[in-house]
Design a protein around this motif. Structure first.
Motif, PDB file in Angstrom:
ATOM      1  N   GLU A  59      24.937  42.203  22.607  1.00 15.71           N
ATOM      2  CA  GLU A  59      25.568  41.958  21.256  1.00 15.71           C
ATOM      3  C   GLU A  59      25.814  40.462  21.133  1.00 15.71           C
ATOM      4  O   GLU A  59      25.873  39.944  20.096  1.00 15.71           O
ATOM      5  CB  GLU A  59      26.315  42.867  20.958  1.00 15.71           C
ATOM      6  N   ARG A  60      26.629  39.951  22.325  1.00 12.50           N
ATOM      7  CA  ARG A  60      27.058  38.530  22.219  1.00 12.50           C
ATOM      8  C   ARG A  60      25.647  37.620  21.821  1.00 12.50           C
ATOM      9  O   ARG A  60      24.834  37.343  22.697  1.00 12.50           O
ATOM     10  CB  ARG A  60      27.526  38.009  23.392  1.00 12.50           C
ATOM     11  N   ASP A  61      26.200  36.695  21.112  1.00 14.23           N
ATOM     12  CA  ASP A  61      25.159  35.530  20.806  1.00 14.23           C
ATOM     13  C   ASP A  61      24.990  34.562  21.871  1.00 14.23           C
ATOM     14  O   ASP A  61      24.172  33.827  21.896  1.00 14.23           O
ATOM     15  CB  ASP A  61      25.603  34.581  19.481  1.00 14.23           C
ATOM     16  N   ASP A  62      26.484  34.332  22.618  1.00  4.07           N
ATOM     17  CA  ASP A  62      26.341  33.569  23.808  1.00  4.07           C
ATOM     18  C   ASP A  62      26.116  33.969  25.171  1.00  4.07           C
ATOM     19  O   ASP A  62      26.282  33.573  26.285  1.00  4.07           O
ATOM     20  CB  ASP A  62      27.677  32.707  23.862  1.00  4.07           C
ATOM     21  N   ALA A  63      25.276  35.298  25.133  1.00  4.83           N
ATOM     22  CA  ALA A  63      24.871  35.711  26.271  1.00  4.83           C
ATOM     23  C   ALA A  63      23.820  35.048  27.042  1.00  4.83           C
ATOM     24  O   ALA A  63      22.752  34.533  26.169  1.00  4.83           O
ATOM     25  CB  ALA A  63      24.321  37.247  25.849  1.00  4.83           C
ATOM     26  N   PRO A  64      23.703  34.884  28.233  1.00  3.54           N
ATOM     27  CA  PRO A  64      22.651  33.989  28.894  1.00  3.54           C
ATOM     28  C   PRO A  64      21.229  34.556  28.525  1.00  3.54           C
ATOM     29  O   PRO A  64      21.153  35.660  28.493  1.00  3.54           O
ATOM     30  CB  PRO A  64      22.974  34.146  30.139  1.00  3.54           C
ATOM     31  N   GLY A  92      22.683  41.626  32.344  1.00  6.83           N
ATOM     32  CA  GLY A  92      23.435  40.975  30.991  1.00  6.83           C
ATOM     33  C   GLY A  92      22.810  39.928  30.444  1.00  6.83           C
ATOM     34  O   GLY A  92      23.610  39.535  29.292  1.00  6.83           O
ATOM     35  N   TRP A  93      21.691  39.468  30.641  1.00  6.72           N
ATOM     36  CA  TRP A  93      21.071  38.599  30.100  1.00  6.72           C
ATOM     37  C   TRP A  93      20.164  39.039  28.683  1.00  6.72           C
ATOM     38  O   TRP A  93      19.421  40.275  28.982  1.00  6.72           O
ATOM     39  CB  TRP A  93      20.150  37.654  31.082  1.00  6.72           C
ATOM     40  N   ARG A  94      19.716  38.143  27.917  1.00  7.44           N
ATOM     41  CA  ARG A  94      18.980  38.426  26.920  1.00  7.44           C
ATOM     42  C   ARG A  94      17.424  37.988  27.472  1.00  7.44           C
ATOM     43  O   ARG A  94      17.526  36.945  27.965  1.00  7.44           O
ATOM     44  CB  ARG A  94      19.344  37.732  25.701  1.00  7.44           C
ATOM     45  N   ALA A  95      16.747  38.798  27.547  1.00 12.68           N
ATOM     46  CA  ALA A  95      15.302  38.605  28.112  1.00 12.68           C
ATOM     47  C   ALA A  95      14.166  38.632  27.236  1.00 12.68           C
ATOM     48  O   ALA A  95      14.097  39.602  26.596  1.00 12.68           O
ATOM     49  CB  ALA A  95      15.285  39.652  29.361  1.00 12.68           C
ATOM     50  N   VAL A  96      13.372  37.666  27.222  1.00 14.86           N
ATOM     51  CA  VAL A  96      11.989  37.486  26.345  1.00 14.86           C
ATOM     52  C   VAL A  96      10.982  36.983  27.190  1.00 14.86           C
ATOM     53  O   VAL A  96      11.037  36.285  28.163  1.00 14.86           O
ATOM     54  CB  VAL A  96      12.335  36.735  25.014  1.00 14.86           C
ATOM     55  N   LEU A  97       9.766  37.654  26.846  1.00 13.29           N
ATOM     56  CA  LEU A  97       8.517  37.123  27.644  1.00 13.29           C
ATOM     57  C   LEU A  97       7.600  36.427  26.532  1.00 13.29           C
ATOM     58  O   LEU A  97       7.390  37.043  25.492  1.00 13.29           O
ATOM     59  CB  LEU A  97       7.625  38.296  28.206  1.00 13.29           C
ATOM     60  N   PRO A 134      22.719  28.475  20.394  1.00 12.15           N
ATOM     61  CA  PRO A 134      23.187  27.428  20.745  1.00 12.15           C
ATOM     62  C   PRO A 134      24.096  27.330  22.061  1.00 12.15           C
ATOM     63  O   PRO A 134      24.240  26.419  22.693  1.00 12.15           O
ATOM     64  CB  PRO A 134      23.707  26.670  19.757  1.00 12.15           C
ATOM     65  N   ARG A 135      24.960  28.326  22.165  1.00 12.43           N
ATOM     66  CA  ARG A 135      26.074  28.538  23.280  1.00 12.43           C
ATOM     67  C   ARG A 135      25.315  29.266  24.240  1.00 12.43           C
ATOM     68  O   ARG A 135      26.295  29.454  25.278  1.00 12.43           O
ATOM     69  CB  ARG A 135      26.963  29.212  22.443  1.00 12.43           C
ATOM     70  N   ALA A 136      24.027  29.623  24.423  1.00 15.77           N
ATOM     71  CA  ALA A 136      23.647  30.490  25.529  1.00 15.77           C
ATOM     72  C   ALA A 136      23.187  29.797  26.613  1.00 15.77           C
ATOM     73  O   ALA A 136      22.405  28.644  26.126  1.00 15.77           O
ATOM     74  CB  ALA A 136      22.544  31.595  25.007  1.00 15.77           C
ATOM     75  N   ILE A 137      23.555  30.065  27.747  1.00 15.99           N
ATOM     76  CA  ILE A 137      22.857  29.477  28.961  1.00 15.99           C
ATOM     77  C   ILE A 137      21.482  30.014  28.953  1.00 15.99           C
ATOM     78  O   ILE A 137      21.220  30.951  28.758  1.00 15.99           O
ATOM     79  CB  ILE A 137      23.617  29.866  30.187  1.00 15.99           C
TER      80      ILE A 137
END
Length: 340
Positions: A59-64, A92-97, A134-137
């Motif tokens: 849910e967090r926009d700054d999640a890695p 806990g990372w946002r993941a995309v392929l 912009p704030r995500a690693i």
């Protein structure tokens, strides 16, 4: 990272050390269950790529954020893709392929495909993610063809050209000509035959929908029996190269590993049947930003180990450690800055 090439800590599961067994074994296991949301990303030239976002997302926009680029004719349904995406999501990372053009659920629009040195789409995606989060690693990983593409991209863009904390390349064919040679020998010809069959079927389907800038009939296309022949007659003319040799020379990322400024981890097996065993002896010395870990065994995107009495992916475990390592650095920097 220091400029070094070191042994990987991978040990093949007992009785499963053969390089072809390692290569094929992940494809015989049940796919990791994973839900996705699909996004169509339109590109500047009028084409598109299909993104597969792991669900549920943080849910967090700054999640890695973990971005994965698959291998030749791979997809969200490739075993390594499911394993790596699930691993990142579990941390806990946002993941995309990102599916390369034509590798998703629908054929791409233009009279072209994708290739090992095609960095523009990945660059466009990473730029978009920088705007959205912009704030995500952010860390990118590429497997096989996607690994060569990613290494080439980070070398081209320098240390500040991408909003990435690091890059990971897995089983990357960093010298495309010698990889084409390796795949045209012995048992490896079976991998070549399988991959060429899927590539040719897509091109034949495109031929039925309109003219392509190649000089072959569908019947002649079907008779191409090596990557050298296919890349010379199809990949090169479709993508602006004069020949297979020209494509391999310009698209191979190995020649650039001494120029990389972004922290980069390269994972490789010395017995990879898609490449010569002395691959890194023929390449320039990696830059100080690069760490190369070479396992004695592991095959091509195999690396199946016995871990806690179960057959598991060492790749997923190694990538998890790297993601945790890179994610911790910005937190330390922020904590130090907050005390100033």
């Amino acid at each position: 990272m220091s400029r070094t090439i070191v042994p990987a800590d991978f040990q093949a599961a007992r009785g499963l050390s053969n390089r072809h067994v390692q290569t094929l074994l992940p494809r015989l296991r049940p796919l990791t269950a994973l839900e996705r949301d699909t996004e169509i990303l339109n590109l500047p030239d009028g084409d598109f790529v299909e993104l597969a976002w792991v669900r549920p997302a943080p849910e967090r926009d700054d999640a890695p954020l973990f971005v994965l680029f698959h291998g030749l004719e791979g997809s969200f349904d490739s075993p390594y893709a499911r394993d790596l995406l699930a691993t990142a999501a579990s941390l806990g990372w946002r993941a995309v392929l990102m599916h390369f053009r034509g590798c998703g659920r629908a054929p791409n629009r233009l009279a072209r495909a994708y290739h090992s040195g095609d960095t523009a789409d990945a660059y466009w995606l990473i730029g978009l993610l920088a705007q959205r989060y912009p704030r995500a690693i952010k860390v990118a990983a590429g497997v096989s063809l996607g690994g060569n593409m990613l290494v080439k991209l980070v070398a081209e863009q320098g240390g500040d050209g991408l909003d990435l904390a690091g890059a990971i390349a897995i089983s990357a064919p960093l010298d495309l000509a010698t990889s084409a040679d390796a795949l045209n020998r012995g048992f490896a010809r079976n991998y070549q035959r399988h991959l060429l069959k899927t590539l040719k079927s897509k091109v034949i389907a495109k031929m039925a929908n309109g003219p392509l800038p190649i000089r072959l009939s569908p019947q002649q296309l079907k008779r191409l029996d090596s990557f050298w022949a296919y890349d010379n007659e199809v990949t090169a003319p479709l993508h602006g190269f004069s020949s297979a040799s020209d494509y391999y020379r310009r698209a191979s990322a190995g020649r650039l590993i001494g120029d990389i400024e972004l922290p980069t981890l390269i994972l490789h097996a010395a017995d990879d049947p898609f490449m010569p065993g002395n691959l890194f002896e023929k390449l320039p010395t990696p830059s100080d930003a690069v760490r190369v870990e070479i396992a004695r065994q592991g095959g091509h995107v195999g690396f199946m180990e016995s871990y806690r009495s179960r057959l598991n992916s060492w790749l997923a475990r190694r990538v998890a450690l790297q993601l945790q390592d890179w994610a911790s650095v910005p937190r330390q920097i922020r904590a130090t800055a907050g005390r100033d």
